[in-house]
Design a protein around this motif. Structure first.
Motif, PDB file in Angstrom:
ATOM      1  N   SER A  82       0.803  -1.212   0.000  1.00 45.60           N
ATOM      2  CA  SER A  82       0.000   0.000   0.000  1.00 45.60           C
ATOM      3  C   SER A  82       0.840   1.268   0.000  1.00 45.60           C
ATOM      4  O   SER A  82       1.927   1.308   0.585  1.00 45.60           O
ATOM      5  CB  SER A  82      -0.908   0.036   1.233  1.00 45.60           C
ATOM      6  OG  SER A  82      -1.680  -1.130   1.321  1.00 45.60           O
ATOM      7  N   LEU A  84       0.471   4.693   1.644  1.00 41.35           N
ATOM      8  CA  LEU A  84      -0.391   5.166   2.715  1.00 41.35           C
ATOM      9  C   LEU A  84      -0.582   6.681   2.704  1.00 41.35           C
ATOM     10  O   LEU A  84      -0.265   7.388   3.653  1.00 41.35           O
ATOM     11  CB  LEU A  84       0.128   4.683   4.066  1.00 41.35           C
ATOM     12  CG  LEU A  84       0.023   3.173   4.262  1.00 41.35           C
ATOM     13  CD1 LEU A  84       0.430   2.798   5.670  1.00 41.35           C
ATOM     14  CD2 LEU A  84      -1.386   2.683   3.980  1.00 41.35           C
ATOM     15  N   ALA A  89      -4.715   4.792   2.635  1.00 42.75           N
ATOM     16  CA  ALA A  89      -5.062   4.183   3.920  1.00 42.75           C
ATOM     17  C   ALA A  89      -6.508   3.724   3.925  1.00 42.75           C
ATOM     18  O   ALA A  89      -6.834   2.649   4.420  1.00 42.75           O
ATOM     19  CB  ALA A  89      -4.808   5.176   5.050  1.00 42.75           C
ATOM     20  N   THR A  92      -6.761   0.604   1.872  1.00 41.11           N
ATOM     21  CA  THR A  92      -6.159  -0.521   2.582  1.00 41.11           C
ATOM     22  C   THR A  92      -7.104  -1.055   3.651  1.00 41.11           C
ATOM     23  O   THR A  92      -7.228  -2.275   3.838  1.00 41.11           O
ATOM     24  CB  THR A  92      -4.825  -0.097   3.212  1.00 41.11           C
ATOM     25  OG1 THR A  92      -3.941   0.365   2.192  1.00 41.11           O
ATOM     26  CG2 THR A  92      -4.165  -1.267   3.942  1.00 41.11           C
ATOM     27  N   GLU A 105       3.529  -1.037   3.871  1.00 46.52           N
ATOM     28  CA  GLU A 105       3.613   0.246   3.196  1.00 46.52           C
ATOM     29  C   GLU A 105       4.740   0.229   2.169  1.00 46.52           C
ATOM     30  O   GLU A 105       5.839  -0.267   2.438  1.00 46.52           O
ATOM     31  CB  GLU A 105       3.876   1.353   4.211  1.00 46.52           C
ATOM     32  CG  GLU A 105       3.919   2.734   3.625  1.00 46.52           C
ATOM     33  CD  GLU A 105       4.195   3.801   4.676  1.00 46.52           C
ATOM     34  OE1 GLU A 105       4.148   4.996   4.323  1.00 46.52           O
ATOM     35  OE2 GLU A 105       4.465   3.432   5.839  1.00 46.52           O
ATOM     36  N   LEU A 208       1.113  -0.475  13.641  1.00 44.26           N
ATOM     37  CA  LEU A 208       0.707   0.239  12.442  1.00 44.26           C
ATOM     38  C   LEU A 208       1.713   1.341  12.113  1.00 44.26           C
ATOM     39  O   LEU A 208       2.315   1.921  13.014  1.00 44.26           O
ATOM     40  CB  LEU A 208      -0.679   0.862  12.633  1.00 44.26           C
ATOM     41  CG  LEU A 208      -1.823  -0.124  12.905  1.00 44.26           C
ATOM     42  CD1 LEU A 208      -3.101   0.631  13.246  1.00 44.26           C
ATOM     43  CD2 LEU A 208      -2.039  -1.040  11.713  1.00 44.26           C
ATOM     44  N   PHE A 212      -1.528   5.955   8.883  1.00 49.16           N
ATOM     45  CA  PHE A 212      -2.610   4.981   8.764  1.00 49.16           C
ATOM     46  C   PHE A 212      -3.652   5.116   9.862  1.00 49.16           C
ATOM     47  O   PHE A 212      -4.844   4.925   9.627  1.00 49.16           O
ATOM     48  CB  PHE A 212      -2.034   3.563   8.775  1.00 49.16           C
ATOM     49  CG  PHE A 212      -3.051   2.495   8.478  1.00 49.16           C
ATOM     50  CD1 PHE A 212      -3.407   2.201   7.175  1.00 49.16           C
ATOM     51  CD2 PHE A 212      -3.653   1.796   9.505  1.00 49.16           C
ATOM     52  CE1 PHE A 212      -4.354   1.228   6.894  1.00 49.16           C
ATOM     53  CE2 PHE A 212      -4.597   0.812   9.243  1.00 49.16           C
ATOM     54  CZ  PHE A 212      -4.941   0.531   7.930  1.00 49.16           C
ATOM     55  N   THR A 213      -3.200   5.454  11.075  1.00 47.33           N
ATOM     56  CA  THR A 213      -4.100   5.370  12.222  1.00 47.33           C
ATOM     57  C   THR A 213      -5.185   6.448  12.215  1.00 47.33           C
ATOM     58  O   THR A 213      -6.251   6.239  12.793  1.00 47.33           O
ATOM     59  CB  THR A 213      -3.308   5.433  13.544  1.00 47.33           C
ATOM     60  OG1 THR A 213      -2.286   6.429  13.435  1.00 47.33           O
ATOM     61  CG2 THR A 213      -2.655   4.105  13.841  1.00 47.33           C
ATOM     62  N   TYR A 216      -7.927   4.890  10.240  1.00 50.89           N
ATOM     63  CA  TYR A 216      -8.488   3.746  10.964  1.00 50.89           C
ATOM     64  C   TYR A 216      -9.369   4.219  12.122  1.00 50.89           C
ATOM     65  O   TYR A 216     -10.474   3.704  12.331  1.00 50.89           O
ATOM     66  CB  TYR A 216      -7.358   2.856  11.471  1.00 50.89           C
ATOM     67  CG  TYR A 216      -7.832   1.638  12.230  1.00 50.89           C
ATOM     68  CD1 TYR A 216      -8.686   0.716  11.631  1.00 50.89           C
ATOM     69  CD2 TYR A 216      -7.420   1.409  13.540  1.00 50.89           C
ATOM     70  CE1 TYR A 216      -9.123  -0.410  12.325  1.00 50.89           C
ATOM     71  CE2 TYR A 216      -7.848   0.288  14.239  1.00 50.89           C
ATOM     72  CZ  TYR A 216      -8.697  -0.616  13.631  1.00 50.89           C
ATOM     73  OH  TYR A 216      -9.135  -1.723  14.313  1.00 50.89           O
TER      74      TYR A 216
END
Length: 363
Positions: A82, A84, A89, A92, A105, A208, A212-213, A216
């Motif tokens: 991915s 990101l 993200a 993904t 990533e 992670l 990304f977070t 998420y």
């Protein structure tokens, strides 16, 4: 027998990098390289790979559409490759919901990160290869159910009234959760099974990367009746909030006044991970004490096992996801091996949800 890997990526550079990584490691055999999903279909039939590495963005058919068809017709272990960005993200996360086991990533600077990238991709492909066929079929069905719920939700669109009504009450009861491979979907399913009262303060550490977070946390925020956010340095731990450790940085909890605060740092990796579950659990043991509760979910490796043991030894209630419901039983298994969890507290995911509910209902 070596793990048979099929690489599906339209980037010649990434094809070459992945091929070199796998060719240099006797645990793997590259059985084919496909530039697009149409080539991949035939190669899957011809080579019967153990694991697929799959790019998200490709010509002719994107990786998500291909993955959806693959998991419906021939479920197999897939590790996503991915980029990101914010959009990457989000895509993904969709791949994880459809059935991908993990993601890596794409490196932005191969000259400076090759060794780290090599270790990460090899570890994740090994973990993916260990997932049983029955587990894949089970994950497929559960993720189909989960995708239907996500698609019918309005994640990230909670009303202003709902957010404004959030009570700014300092928390004194901390729940700490750690996980890795398979942990994204496991955490989502775990929290969706909780009967929330609004008193919950949950600190989560998953392995992670940065970038990304935020996506998420936003996705989970729309699925749950309480606030889910990426943790920020210095903020108070409040009731009715789930705090996700920022990707690529450690998260700790510290005493502050009559409550607790979040501490974020950029220290060296622990157990090769940043964020590290051990860092979070150790801080809970040291600064919260026996009133806290700890959970370790599916994941590769041993990160979190010793931290959970320290929590257990000071009197915290500790729990581990059982092997049958875990994608990879490395981290929970290590916690059991270290005697960080009583045998009766090694439970399926849905039973762990009830333990969180019970903890916050107790006076």
């Amino acid at each position: 027998m070596p793990i048979r890997v099929l690489i599906v990526d339209d980037s010649k550079l990434i094809q070459a990098v992945l091929t070199e990584i796998f060719d240099d490691d006797a645990r793997f055999e590259v059985v084919g390289v496909a530039e697009n999903p149409h080539e991949a279909r035939q190669l899957i039939k011809d080579t019967e790979p153990d694991v697929l590495t799959l790019d998200v963005e490709m010509p002719k058919m994107n990786g998500i559409a291909f993955l959806r068809n693959l998991m419906r017709l021939r479920p197999m272990p897939v590790v996503m490759i991915s980029t990101l960005t914010a959009q990457g993200a989000s895509v993904t996360l969709e791949a994880i919901e459809i059935g991908a086991l993990d993601f890596v990533e794409k490196p932005s600077d191969l000259a400076h990160s090759m060794d780290e990238y090599r270790n990460e991709i090899c570890d994740k492909v090994v973990a993916a290869s260990q997932v049983s066929r029955l587990k894949l079929l089970d994950i497929q069905q559960r993720l189909k159910d989960g995708v239907a719920e996500v698609e019918g939700s309005n994640y990230g669109e909670k009303s202003q009234r709902e957010e404004a009504s959030h009570r700014q009450i300092a928390s004194h009861r901390i729940c700490a959760i750690g996980g890795s491979t398979g942990g994204l979907e496991a955490l989502s399913n775990l929290l969706r099974g909780v009967s929330f009262s609004g008193k919950e303060s949950i600190l989560v550490c998953l392995h992670l990367p940065s970038g990304f977070t935020t996506s998420y946390a936003k996705r989970l925020n729309g699925l749950l009746p309480i606030t889910v956010k990426e943790a920020e340095h210095g903020e108070k731990v409040l009731q009715g909030v789930v705090y996700i450790a920022p990707g690529g940085r450690h998260m700790e909890v510290a005493k502050k006044g009559n409550g607790f605060a979040i501490r974020i740092n950029d220290n060296e990796p622990v157990n090769r991970h940043k964020p590290s579950v051990d860092v979070l659990f150790d801080s809970v043991a040291m600064n919260v004490g026996a009133s806290a509760i700890g959970f370790i979910l599916t994941g590769m490796g041993r990160d979190g096992a010793l931290g959970l043991k320290r929590m257990f030894e000071i009197g915290c209630k500790t729990f581990a996801q059982d092997e049958s419901s875990s994608v990879v039983w490395g981290m929970p298994g290590a916690a059991v091996e270290e005697e960080a969890v009583m045998k009766r507290n090694v439970l399926p995911l849905e039973h762990l949800s009830a333990r969180i509910s019970d903890y916050y209902r107790a006076k």
